[in-house]
Design a protein around this motif. Structure first.
Motif, PDB file in Angstrom:
ATOM      1  N   UNK A 260       0.805  -1.218   0.000  1.00 20.79           N
ATOM      2  CA  UNK A 260       0.000   0.000   0.000  1.00 20.79           C
ATOM      3  C   UNK A 260       0.838   1.267   0.000  1.00 20.79           C
ATOM      4  N   UNK A 261       2.137   1.162  -0.278  1.00 23.23           N
ATOM      5  CA  UNK A 261       3.007   2.337  -0.316  1.00 23.23           C
ATOM      6  C   UNK A 261       3.403   2.616  -1.772  1.00 23.23           C
ATOM      7  N   UNK A 262       3.783   3.849  -2.091  1.00 25.58           N
ATOM      8  CA  UNK A 262       4.131   4.173  -3.479  1.00 25.58           C
ATOM      9  C   UNK A 262       5.405   3.464  -3.930  1.00 25.58           C
ATOM     10  N   UNK A 263       5.431   3.061  -5.181  1.00 32.71           N
ATOM     11  CA  UNK A 263       6.661   2.541  -5.765  1.00 32.71           C
ATOM     12  C   UNK A 263       7.601   3.709  -6.050  1.00 32.71           C
ATOM     13  N   UNK A 275       2.749   4.608  -8.553  1.00 34.86           N
ATOM     14  CA  UNK A 275       1.583   3.949  -7.983  1.00 34.86           C
ATOM     15  C   UNK A 275       2.008   3.024  -6.846  1.00 34.86           C
ATOM     16  N   UNK A 276       1.023   2.530  -6.096  1.00 33.07           N
ATOM     17  CA  UNK A 276       1.350   1.615  -5.000  1.00 33.07           C
ATOM     18  C   UNK A 276       1.986   0.353  -5.572  1.00 33.07           C
ATOM     19  N   UNK A 277       2.811  -0.290  -4.780  1.00 35.20           N
ATOM     20  CA  UNK A 277       3.600  -1.426  -5.268  1.00 35.20           C
ATOM     21  C   UNK A 277       2.749  -2.669  -5.519  1.00 35.20           C
ATOM     22  N   UNK A 278       1.633  -2.821  -4.787  1.00 36.17           N
ATOM     23  CA  UNK A 278       0.754  -3.998  -4.898  1.00 36.17           C
ATOM     24  C   UNK A 278       1.505  -5.292  -4.610  1.00 36.17           C
ATOM     25  N   UNK A 324      -7.002   4.852  -1.139  1.00 35.38           N
ATOM     26  CA  UNK A 324      -5.724   4.178  -0.891  1.00 35.38           C
ATOM     27  C   UNK A 324      -5.060   4.738   0.360  1.00 35.38           C
ATOM     28  N   UNK A 325      -5.173   6.048   0.570  1.00 35.34           N
ATOM     29  CA  UNK A 325      -4.568   6.659   1.757  1.00 35.34           C
ATOM     30  C   UNK A 325      -5.216   6.117   3.034  1.00 35.34           C
TER      31      UNK A 325
END
Length: 366
Positions: A260-263, A275-278, A324-325
């Protein structure tokens, strides 16, 4: 079979399959001791002769948790490595993938000092997760069944609103209605499809009942369910999947584990976030996102600090980023609640770094 030295085995990499386990064993200096394929039971007999505390690493895959539990009963240090962490250590690259090379790569990856391992799940955890997996399968089957019924009805000019409830209300009457052009064989087929739909609903209700019983009997799941956007299903899945939340050093690491954190694509001191790393468990991340959607949609009806923050964030950054946040915030709050024994407070005001440092300095001064 390839045997190079006769030194004691210090680390073992195992490539699992249904009937044969490929072993790659090295000594404390990293020199090859044994490379061999074992039948399953012979593998466990061989492991029983290994030194106590010997590291035995496997990829996290189907059946890996069961194997790890059996090895730990033998006094071995069984660990699981995520597959995407193993691939870079395969010397032959993508073109040289085979069981022996995979076992060697697992052994090499497990020896890295900063390698992150997958926690071994208990039988109770996997039992609860079995209910969740069945529920997801029943949901997919129900959607497919409803779509098949709609497709069959459309062939005879019978089209109804999209919601399953609207179709459920009229389906029995449509099957019995002699005024439409449904032939006898089609009515029989639709009757069977309708019965299958009802059976799937009963199976889903049973799964929901089991999940609800777990939440009612587990204090951690009850604490998780207090957060905005986390319901019984998400709370049960999180507790069953993670087990010990203290395995994560901080809340930020837990959010990163869930993807859930940005790449990042940063270089030269310039940070570039995407975008989030997934990464991590897709099921848990999906549940958190879906719950966050519901919480964001109803945030305007609540007056607590988190809901007010959501309303402002939605206006400033957009609906999807707010969702997402909130999912990431819920993951961090959940880590704090379940590791520190705190209770969820939507009005909580976090300490600033200066206040936190001052609080930590008070005991030292005393």
């Amino acid at each position: 079979m390839s045997e190079i030295t006769r030194a004691p085995v210090a680390r073992v990499g195992v490539d699992l399959s249904k009937r044969v386990f490929q072993v790659h064993a090295v000594d404390c200096a990293g020199r090859l001791v044994l490379a061999k394929a074992f039948p399953v039971e012979r593998f466990f007999a061989w492991c029983a002769e290994l030194p106590q505390g010997c590291l035995v690493a496997m990829e996290a895959c189907g059946g890996a948790h069961h194997v790890a539990r059996r090895l730990r009963l033998l006094g071995l240090d069984a660990r699981l490595v995520a597959g995407h962490f193993v691939t870079p250590y395969r010397m032959a690259g993508k073109s040289g993938k085979n069981d022996a090379n995979d076992a060697a790569a697992i052994c090499e990856a497990a020896g890295r000092p900063h390698m992150r391992f997958v926690p071994v799940k208990s039988c109770e955890q996997q039992g609860l997760l079995a209910v969740h997996r069945l529920r997801e399968g029943y949901k997919e089957e129900r959607t497919g069944c409803i779509n098949r019924i709609r497709g069959l009805l459309a062939e005879f000019g019978l089209v109804f609103p999209q919601s399953p409830e609207a179709l459920r209300r009229v389906l029995a009457e449509v099957i019995e209605d002699a005024s439409n052009e449904l032939p006898t064989i089609a009515r029989m087929a639709l009757q069977r499809a309708h019965l299958h739909w009802i059976d799937l609903e009963l199976q889903l209700a049973w799964c929901d009942e089991r999940i609800g019983a777990h939440v009612r009997s587990d204090a951690r799941a009850q604490a998780a369910a207090q957060l905005h956007g986390i319901g019984p299903i998400t709370a049960s899945a999180l507790v069953a999947s993670v087990g010990d939340f203290a395995q994560f050093r901080n809340a930020r690491q837990f959010g990163a584990w869930l993807g859930l954190v940005p790449s990042q694509n940063s270089t030269g001191g310039k940070a570039s976030l995407g975008r989030i790393t997934k990464r991590g468990d897709e099921y848990l991340r999906t549940l958190l996102i879906q719950g966050a959607k519901s919480a964001v949609m109803t945030a305007g009806k609540r007056s607590d600090r988190i809901s007010q923050w959501l309303v402002q964030l939605k206006e400033r950054a957009g609906w999807q980023k707010a969702v997402v946040a909130l999912a990431n915030k819920n993951a961090r709050i959940l880590w704090a609640v379940l590791t520190r024994g705190d209770t969820f407070d939507p009005e909580h005001v976090p300490l600033t770094p200066h206040e936190r440092a001052a609080r930590q300095a008070v005991p030292m001064a005393a």
